[in-house]
Scaffold this active site. Structure first.
Site, PDB file in Angstrom:
ATOM      1  N   ALA A  12      35.269  41.785  57.968  1.00 35.56           N
ATOM      2  CA  ALA A  12      36.187  42.187  59.035  1.00 35.56           C
ATOM      3  C   ALA A  12      36.148  43.696  59.241  1.00 35.56           C
ATOM      4  O   ALA A  12      35.700  44.449  58.370  1.00 35.56           O
ATOM      5  CB  ALA A  12      37.612  41.750  58.696  1.00 35.56           C
ATOM      6  N   THR A  13      36.638  44.118  60.394  1.00 37.16           N
ATOM      7  CA  THR A  13      36.726  45.555  60.694  1.00 37.16           C
ATOM      8  C   THR A  13      38.094  45.859  61.295  1.00 37.16           C
ATOM      9  O   THR A  13      38.769  44.978  61.817  1.00 37.16           O
ATOM     10  CB  THR A  13      35.656  45.994  61.717  1.00 37.16           C
ATOM     11  OG1 THR A  13      35.877  45.299  62.948  1.00 37.16           O
ATOM     12  CG2 THR A  13      34.252  45.717  61.216  1.00 37.16           C
ATOM     13  N   ILE A  14      38.475  47.124  61.204  1.00 44.73           N
ATOM     14  CA  ILE A  14      39.595  47.630  62.000  1.00 44.73           C
ATOM     15  C   ILE A  14      38.973  48.309  63.213  1.00 44.73           C
ATOM     16  O   ILE A  14      38.031  49.098  63.086  1.00 44.73           O
ATOM     17  CB  ILE A  14      40.498  48.604  61.198  1.00 44.73           C
ATOM     18  CG1 ILE A  14      41.640  49.121  62.081  1.00 44.73           C
ATOM     19  CG2 ILE A  14      39.709  49.752  60.579  1.00 44.73           C
ATOM     20  CD1 ILE A  14      42.671  49.952  61.310  1.00 44.73           C
ATOM     21  N   SER A  15      39.452  47.958  64.388  1.00 40.86           N
ATOM     22  CA  SER A  15      38.874  48.505  65.615  1.00 40.86           C
ATOM     23  C   SER A  15      39.080  50.014  65.692  1.00 40.86           C
ATOM     24  O   SER A  15      39.945  50.584  65.018  1.00 40.86           O
ATOM     25  CB  SER A  15      39.522  47.851  66.843  1.00 40.86           C
ATOM     26  OG  SER A  15      39.239  46.476  66.895  1.00 40.86           O
TER      27      SER A  15
ATOM     28  N   HIS B 292      42.535  50.281  70.163  1.00 41.31           N
ATOM     29  CA  HIS B 292      43.948  49.959  69.946  1.00 41.31           C
ATOM     30  C   HIS B 292      44.804  50.596  71.032  1.00 41.31           C
ATOM     31  O   HIS B 292      45.763  49.982  71.524  1.00 41.31           O
ATOM     32  CB  HIS B 292      44.386  50.459  68.570  1.00 41.31           C
ATOM     33  CG  HIS B 292      43.869  49.628  67.445  1.00 41.31           C
ATOM     34  ND1 HIS B 292      43.596  50.140  66.193  1.00 41.31           N
ATOM     35  CD2 HIS B 292      43.572  48.303  67.371  1.00 41.31           C
ATOM     36  CE1 HIS B 292      43.164  49.170  65.406  1.00 41.31           C
ATOM     37  NE2 HIS B 292      43.142  48.058  66.104  1.00 41.31           N
TER      38      HIS B 292
ATOM     39  N   SER C 185      44.111  44.423  58.938  1.00 41.10           N
ATOM     40  CA  SER C 185      44.854  45.282  58.014  1.00 41.10           C
ATOM     41  C   SER C 185      46.316  45.432  58.390  1.00 41.10           C
ATOM     42  O   SER C 185      47.091  46.044  57.655  1.00 41.10           O
ATOM     43  CB  SER C 185      44.206  46.670  57.959  1.00 41.10           C
ATOM     44  OG  SER C 185      44.375  47.362  59.187  1.00 41.10           O
TER      45      SER C 185
ATOM     46  N   HIS D 191      42.648  34.615  59.228  1.00 38.44           N
ATOM     47  CA  HIS D 191      42.194  33.461  58.447  1.00 38.44           C
ATOM     48  C   HIS D 191      41.714  33.807  57.043  1.00 38.44           C
ATOM     49  O   HIS D 191      41.328  32.914  56.297  1.00 38.44           O
ATOM     50  CB  HIS D 191      41.130  32.662  59.210  1.00 38.44           C
ATOM     51  CG  HIS D 191      39.907  33.453  59.571  1.00 38.44           C
ATOM     52  ND1 HIS D 191      39.052  33.080  60.581  1.00 38.44           N
ATOM     53  CD2 HIS D 191      39.386  34.584  59.068  1.00 38.44           C
ATOM     54  CE1 HIS D 191      38.054  33.926  60.680  1.00 38.44           C
ATOM     55  NE2 HIS D 191      38.238  34.854  59.768  1.00 38.44           N
TER      56      HIS D 191
ATOM     57  N   ASP E 280      44.126  29.775  61.491  1.00 40.57           N
ATOM     58  CA  ASP E 280      43.041  29.859  62.464  1.00 40.57           C
ATOM     59  C   ASP E 280      43.604  30.462  63.746  1.00 40.57           C
ATOM     60  O   ASP E 280      44.317  29.791  64.497  1.00 40.57           O
ATOM     61  CB  ASP E 280      42.470  28.467  62.725  1.00 40.57           C
ATOM     62  CG  ASP E 280      41.233  28.490  63.613  1.00 40.57           C
ATOM     63  OD1 ASP E 280      41.007  29.510  64.314  1.00 40.57           O
ATOM     64  OD2 ASP E 280      40.489  27.493  63.626  1.00 40.57           O
TER      65      ASP E 280
ATOM     66  N   GLN F 288      32.494  34.037  58.832  1.00 38.99           N
ATOM     67  CA  GLN F 288      32.729  35.479  58.848  1.00 38.99           C
ATOM     68  C   GLN F 288      32.242  36.126  57.571  1.00 38.99           C
ATOM     69  O   GLN F 288      31.623  37.175  57.572  1.00 38.99           O
ATOM     70  CB  GLN F 288      34.207  35.778  59.066  1.00 38.99           C
ATOM     71  CG  GLN F 288      34.519  37.277  59.113  1.00 38.99           C
ATOM     72  CD  GLN F 288      35.896  37.546  59.635  1.00 38.99           C
ATOM     73  OE1 GLN F 288      36.400  36.872  60.534  1.00 38.99           O
ATOM     74  NE2 GLN F 288      36.534  38.558  59.079  1.00 38.99           N
TER      75      GLN F 288
END
Length: 231
Positions: free
Chosen positions: A59-62, A67, A91, A120, A152, A230
């Protein structure tokens, strides 16, 4: 350019985005200033870079400018008492921003407003709650005003809806019908859609339940998928 908004502090990052016209609302400036991005990334020394960052588990933080775009676009529906769903909450950063945007200064208790984050990956949900507590939002979590759940995101959280605002932080190949169903009348969704070519769609539902889709900008997000794919 958006990536030139990088700052040495949280406040400088946000002010740089405001100077470049990415943020145009004082409400968004105030809300994002209250949320210290350093609490929501893995490497605090890179917290104020205007770029996406990995947060583990695929996963990433945008990037902050995305944002900011989301908050600006959804702002007309982020009113005191609003119910908000953040899909792919990661996060917990944007859930915190949304929480501040739905507060009523005249009614700090704001019993009706609620932000639901759905993710998820259980480890990220646990971490996001820790992050919110570090950012002085523990009382909001304890009172259920911010609710972070494992699930989900493509299916939403119907028991908590309908939602005035839905934000999706990963790209769906097509517009998820369950999320459109859970959008309030009126309501707005901000969602990246596509596989190789992706666009942010503004999805509006009016008072009569009619749905319109407006493409906003081309993007590249991680896919909205299940946990095993993922990871």
């Amino acid at each position: 350019m958006a990536w030139r908004s990088t700052g040495s502090t949280n406040a400088e990052l946000i002010q740089n985005m405001a100077k470049k016209g990415i943020i145009t609302s004082d409400r968004v400036v105030a809300a994002m200033t209250k949320v210290n991005r350093a609490h929501y990334v893995l490497h605090a020394n890179a917290a104020y870079e205007d770029s996406p960052q990995p947060i583990g588990h695929g996963a990433t933080i945008s990037a902050p400018h995305m944002h900011a775009h989301a908050a600006q676009n959804l702002l007309p529906f982020l009113k005191p008492g609003a119910r908000v769903l953040d899909v792919g909450s990661g996060s917990g950063y944007l859930a915190a921003v949304f929480y501040h945007l739905i507060q009523d200064p005249a009614d700090p208790k704001n019993a009706e407003g609620k932000v639901v984050g759905i993710e998820h990956i259980p480890e990220l949900v646990e971490w996001s709650i820790e992050n919110l507590r570090k950012d002085r939002l523990g009382p909001a979590v304890d009172e259920g005003k911010i609710k972070m759940i494992v699930g989900d995101g493509r299916k939403g959280s119907p028991e908590d809806g309908p939602f005035d605002v839905i934000h999706v932080g990963a790209a769906a190949p097509t517009l998820p019908a369950a999320l459109v169903e859970q959008l309030a009348c009126p309501g707005r969704m901000f969602i990246p859609v596509g596989t190789y070519m992706q666009q942010i769609l503004q999805v509006d539902k009016d008072e009569s339940g009619n749905v319109t889709e407006i493409p906003l900008l081309d993007v590249m997000y991680v896919p909205l998928t299940d946990r095993d794919k993922q990871i």
